[in-house]
Design a protein around this motif. Structure first.
Motif, PDB file in Angstrom:
ATOM      1  N   TYR A  15       0.828  -1.198   0.000  1.00  0.00           N
ATOM      2  CA  TYR A  15       0.000   0.000   0.000  1.00  0.00           C
ATOM      3  C   TYR A  15       0.868   1.255   0.000  1.00  0.00           C
ATOM      4  CZ  TYR A  15      -3.374   3.509   1.518  1.00  0.00           C
ATOM      5  OH  TYR A  15      -4.158   4.630   1.599  1.00  0.00           O
ATOM      6  N   ASN A  16       1.927   1.251   0.808  1.00  0.00           N
ATOM      7  CA  ASN A  16       2.799   2.423   0.848  1.00  0.00           C
ATOM      8  C   ASN A  16       3.492   2.655  -0.489  1.00  0.00           C
ATOM      9  OD1 ASN A  16       2.172   3.061   3.474  1.00  0.00           O
ATOM     10  ND2 ASN A  16       3.875   1.916   4.349  1.00  0.00           N
ATOM     11  N   GLU A  17       3.868   1.573  -1.168  1.00  0.00           N
ATOM     12  CA  GLU A  17       4.448   1.731  -2.503  1.00  0.00           C
ATOM     13  C   GLU A  17       3.446   2.396  -3.431  1.00  0.00           C
ATOM     14  OE1 GLU A  17       6.051  -1.766  -4.228  1.00  0.00           O
ATOM     15  OE2 GLU A  17       7.545  -2.085  -2.667  1.00  0.00           O
ATOM     16  N   ALA A  18       2.187   1.983  -3.349  1.00  0.00           N
ATOM     17  CA  ALA A  18       1.165   2.575  -4.202  1.00  0.00           C
ATOM     18  C   ALA A  18       0.944   4.041  -3.858  1.00  0.00           C
ATOM     19  CB  ALA A  18      -0.146   1.790  -4.063  1.00  0.00           C
ATOM     20  N   VAL A  19       0.972   4.388  -2.561  1.00  0.00           N
ATOM     21  CA  VAL A  19       0.827   5.786  -2.144  1.00  0.00           C
ATOM     22  C   VAL A  19       1.936   6.643  -2.742  1.00  0.00           C
ATOM     23  CG1 VAL A  19       0.983   7.335  -0.146  1.00  0.00           C
ATOM     24  CG2 VAL A  19      -0.448   5.297  -0.024  1.00  0.00           C
ATOM     25  N   ILE A  20       3.160   6.152  -2.659  1.00  0.00           N
ATOM     26  CA  ILE A  20       4.306   6.912  -3.163  1.00  0.00           C
ATOM     27  C   ILE A  20       4.279   6.997  -4.681  1.00  0.00           C
ATOM     28  CG2 ILE A  20       6.834   6.838  -3.395  1.00  0.00           C
ATOM     29  CD1 ILE A  20       6.925   5.902  -0.480  1.00  0.00           C
ATOM     30  N   LEU A  21       3.966   5.891  -5.346  1.00  0.00           N
ATOM     31  CA  LEU A  21       3.869   5.915  -6.800  1.00  0.00           C
ATOM     32  C   LEU A  21       2.797   6.890  -7.258  1.00  0.00           C
ATOM     33  CD1 LEU A  21       4.265   2.197  -7.924  1.00  0.00           C
ATOM     34  CD2 LEU A  21       5.604   4.136  -8.717  1.00  0.00           C
ATOM     35  N   ASP A  22       1.671   6.891  -6.574  1.00  0.00           N
ATOM     36  CA  ASP A  22       0.584   7.797  -6.933  1.00  0.00           C
ATOM     37  C   ASP A  22       1.030   9.247  -6.803  1.00  0.00           C
ATOM     38  OD1 ASP A  22      -2.320   8.082  -7.588  1.00  0.00           O
ATOM     39  OD2 ASP A  22      -2.350   9.109  -5.648  1.00  0.00           O
ATOM     40  N   VAL A  47       9.817   6.427   3.203  1.00  0.00           N
ATOM     41  CA  VAL A  47       9.928   6.972   1.842  1.00  0.00           C
ATOM     42  C   VAL A  47      11.257   6.563   1.220  1.00  0.00           C
ATOM     43  CG1 VAL A  47      10.165   9.098   0.510  1.00  0.00           C
ATOM     44  CG2 VAL A  47       8.359   8.901   2.231  1.00  0.00           C
ATOM     45  N   THR A  48      12.322   6.646   1.983  1.00  0.00           N
ATOM     46  CA  THR A  48      13.644   6.269   1.469  1.00  0.00           C
ATOM     47  C   THR A  48      13.687   4.793   1.083  1.00  0.00           C
ATOM     48  OG1 THR A  48      14.758   7.977   2.758  1.00  0.00           O
ATOM     49  CG2 THR A  48      16.091   6.104   2.031  1.00  0.00           C
ATOM     50  N   ASN A  49      13.172   3.933   1.957  1.00  0.00           N
ATOM     51  CA  ASN A  49      13.198   2.496   1.692  1.00  0.00           C
ATOM     52  C   ASN A  49      12.356   2.127   0.473  1.00  0.00           C
ATOM     53  OD1 ASN A  49      14.847   2.121   3.920  1.00  0.00           O
ATOM     54  ND2 ASN A  49      13.161   1.563   5.292  1.00  0.00           N
ATOM     55  N   VAL A  50      11.144   2.683   0.400  1.00  0.00           N
ATOM     56  CA  VAL A  50      10.268   2.377  -0.723  1.00  0.00           C
ATOM     57  C   VAL A  50      10.851   2.933  -2.024  1.00  0.00           C
ATOM     58  CG1 VAL A  50       8.002   2.821  -1.737  1.00  0.00           C
ATOM     59  CG2 VAL A  50       8.185   2.225   0.687  1.00  0.00           C
ATOM     60  N   SER A  51      11.387   4.143  -1.973  1.00  0.00           N
ATOM     61  CA  SER A  51      11.973   4.741  -3.167  1.00  0.00           C
ATOM     62  C   SER A  51      13.137   3.910  -3.690  1.00  0.00           C
ATOM     63  CB  SER A  51      12.449   6.167  -2.871  1.00  0.00           C
ATOM     64  OG  SER A  51      11.372   6.993  -2.494  1.00  0.00           O
ATOM     65  N   ARG A  52      13.922   3.366  -2.763  1.00  0.00           N
ATOM     66  CA  ARG A  52      15.049   2.534  -3.170  1.00  0.00           C
ATOM     67  C   ARG A  52      14.566   1.296  -3.932  1.00  0.00           C
ATOM     68  NH1 ARG A  52      17.079   1.640   1.588  1.00  0.00           N
ATOM     69  NH2 ARG A  52      18.381   3.516   1.599  1.00  0.00           N
ATOM     70  N   ARG A  53      13.487   0.689  -3.437  1.00  0.00           N
ATOM     71  CA  ARG A  53      12.940  -0.493  -4.121  1.00  0.00           C
ATOM     72  C   ARG A  53      12.384  -0.136  -5.500  1.00  0.00           C
ATOM     73  NH1 ARG A  53      10.822  -1.668   1.129  1.00  0.00           N
ATOM     74  NH2 ARG A  53       8.738  -1.010   0.497  1.00  0.00           N
ATOM     75  N   LEU A  54      11.716   0.982  -5.577  1.00  0.00           N
ATOM     76  CA  LEU A  54      11.121   1.397  -6.849  1.00  0.00           C
ATOM     77  C   LEU A  54      12.193   1.768  -7.869  1.00  0.00           C
ATOM     78  CD1 LEU A  54       8.121   3.524  -5.534  1.00  0.00           C
ATOM     79  CD2 LEU A  54       8.046   1.201  -6.450  1.00  0.00           C
ATOM     80  N   LEU A  55      13.253   2.392  -7.413  1.00  0.00           N
ATOM     81  CA  LEU A  55      14.373   2.710  -8.310  1.00  0.00           C
ATOM     82  C   LEU A  55      15.024   1.427  -8.824  1.00  0.00           C
ATOM     83  CD1 LEU A  55      15.966   5.668  -6.318  1.00  0.00           C
ATOM     84  CD2 LEU A  55      15.123   5.816  -8.680  1.00  0.00           C
ATOM     85  N   ALA A  56      15.237   0.475  -7.926  1.00  0.00           N
ATOM     86  CA  ALA A  56      15.866  -0.787  -8.327  1.00  0.00           C
ATOM     87  C   ALA A  56      14.988  -1.553  -9.314  1.00  0.00           C
ATOM     88  CB  ALA A  56      16.138  -1.652  -7.092  1.00  0.00           C
ATOM     89  N   GLY A  57      13.675  -1.393  -9.190  1.00  0.00           N
ATOM     90  CA  GLY A  57      12.766  -2.089 -10.089  1.00  0.00           C
ATOM     91  C   GLY A  57      12.523  -1.373 -11.396  1.00  0.00           C
ATOM     92  N   GLY A  58      13.142  -0.197 -11.587  1.00  0.00           N
ATOM     93  CA  GLY A  58      12.974   0.528 -12.837  1.00  0.00           C
ATOM     94  C   GLY A  58      11.636   1.209 -12.987  1.00  0.00           C
TER      95      GLY A  58
END
Length: 410
Positions: A15-22, A47-58
């Motif tokens: 859910y937090n990933e979706a919040v940040i992506l949105d 935010v830092t942890n989720v952003s790191r995962r999203l960056l790694a996933g392209g």
């Protein structure tokens, strides 16, 4: 538009990933991690942890820095459009549209299949799958970055089984499990949605400005509307909201009975009335199926624009029926705008919008205390196909509080 607020619980990473992506998607010029924390209510560490995962996933990318006063420059984050892709399919009774969208909702590919309405569902699904595989194999996308496919179909539907029940204009599609059959053929997850609802989702994704409360009037082989209230798409108890075809219109047929709105304004019925009146509707010889009907309807609309009396009467009857049916919708739902689209809307758009504004202003039945806007869709004619792909993107990018709920097992 209000921002979504996340939660700092370890069990809700998705859910937090979706919040940040949105939040990143809505910040077209980029947004820093500090701003993300402020906008979402998440902690800086989350935010830092989720952003790191999203960056790694392209899925997102770093897009330069910005200086906002004393201190270290802030790195901006942006959505990476080619990080994921989605296919959208619109199953119309006569014409099938297939689109490819990137993560930012940009249209990358668009193909149309002219199908015989008498074809079996299995044959049509085979054709859709063949074209979908061709789009994916064209080299513009990596298959592993495909989120899935969405299919928009006429109702009624059964959500839980992904089944088209008994669509009135698709006699060979009764109780067909479209979702699973297409998923098996394209080897992707598939979402099924009613076409008018998909159109409303597309409008939310693509259009700018305040579109918080509106009804999307979809004019295709049939007619219906998708509804958005307080930024939420309204699907109804079974996912079949938006059927206005059964409304009674204000005049009777030859037998003296009131005609249903959907029957009265359906392009097939309108063209049939024109041909019965002796109006000549020439069409290109090489066009068949659904294209043939669209050509005939367009020729009728053009004849009305030229001032030909019989054509004008028929088109004006369609517009009057539309106005009479939408006034109670406006009263019931308190929307502040109607948005119009679909393949059969464009030929009558200019004439219809002007007349609808006049009819609503003069209607003694309208009880709303605010102005109502009438607008053409910001999306192309294949708004339902684009909406079907947007459904897939929305499923991946938009936060849903329901994801936080844990089912109780007794």
């Amino acid at each position: 538009m209000s921002s979504r607020v996340g939660a700092n619980l370890p069990a809700v990473g998705g859910y937090n990933e979706a919040v940040i992506l949105d939040a990143i998607r809505r910040a077209s010029d980029g947004i820093s991690r500090v701003e993300l924390a402020e906008r979402t209510g998440l902690s800086a560490q989350t935010v830092t942890n989720v952003s790191r995962r999203l960056l790694a996933g392209g899925v997102i990318r770093e897009a330069g820095t910005v200086i906002t006063g004393v201190g270290k420059p802030r790195t901006l984050l942006q959505l990476c459009p080619d990080g994921r892709f989605a296919i959208g399919v619109h199953l119309d009774p006569s014409v099938v549209s297939i689109v490819l969208l990137d993560l930012a909702g940009e249209l990358l590919d668009h193909r149309v299949l002219d199908v015989d309405p008498d074809s079996t569902a299995q044959h049509t699904l085979d054709e859709i799958a063949l074209e979908t595989r061709a789009i994916i194999g064209a080299g513009r996308v990596l298959r592993e970055r495909m989120l899935g496919a969405g299919i928009a179909a006429p109702g009624p539907l059964r959500e839980e089984s992904g089944t088209v029940l008994n669509p009135p204009l698709l006699p060979n599609w009764e109780r067909i499990p479209v979702r699973d059959l297409l998923s098996d053929r394209v080897e992707l997850p598939v979402l099924l949605e009613k076409d008018v609802t998909a159109a409303a989702v597309a409008e939310q994704w693509v259009a700018d400005g305040n579109r918080e409360n509106f009804a999307f009037v979809y004019y295709g082989t049939g007619i219906g509307f998708g509804l958005v209230l307080q930024n939420e798409v309204i699907r109804g108890a079974s996912g079949n909201a938006g059927d206005i075809g059964g409304f009674a219109v204000g005049y009777t047929d030859a037998s003296g009975r009131s005609r249903a709105f959907g029957e009265s304004v359906s392009p097939t019925s309108v063209v049939s009335r024109a041909l019965a009146a002796g109006i000549e509707l020439a069409t290109p010889a090489q066009r068949t199926g659904g294209f043939h009907l669209l050509d005939e309807f367009t020729a009728l609309a053009l004849a009305a624009e030229r001032g030909e009396p019989q054509a004008s009467v028929i088109i004006d009857e369609v517009i009057a029926d539309l106005a009479n049916s939408l006034v109670p919708v406006a009263n019931l739902l308190d929307v502040d705008r109607f948005v119009f689209g679909g393949p059969f809307w464009a030929p009558i758009s200019q004439r219809a919008l002007a007349e609808l504004r006049r009819a609503f202003a003069a209607s003694p039945m309208l009880v709303g205390a605010h102005a109502i806007a009438f607008e053409e869709s910001a999306v192309a004619a294949d708004v339902a196909a684009i909406g079907a792909a947007c459904l897939v993107l929305d499923h991946a990018l938009s936060p849903r509080p329901a994801r936080l709920l844990i089912a109780h097992r007794g």
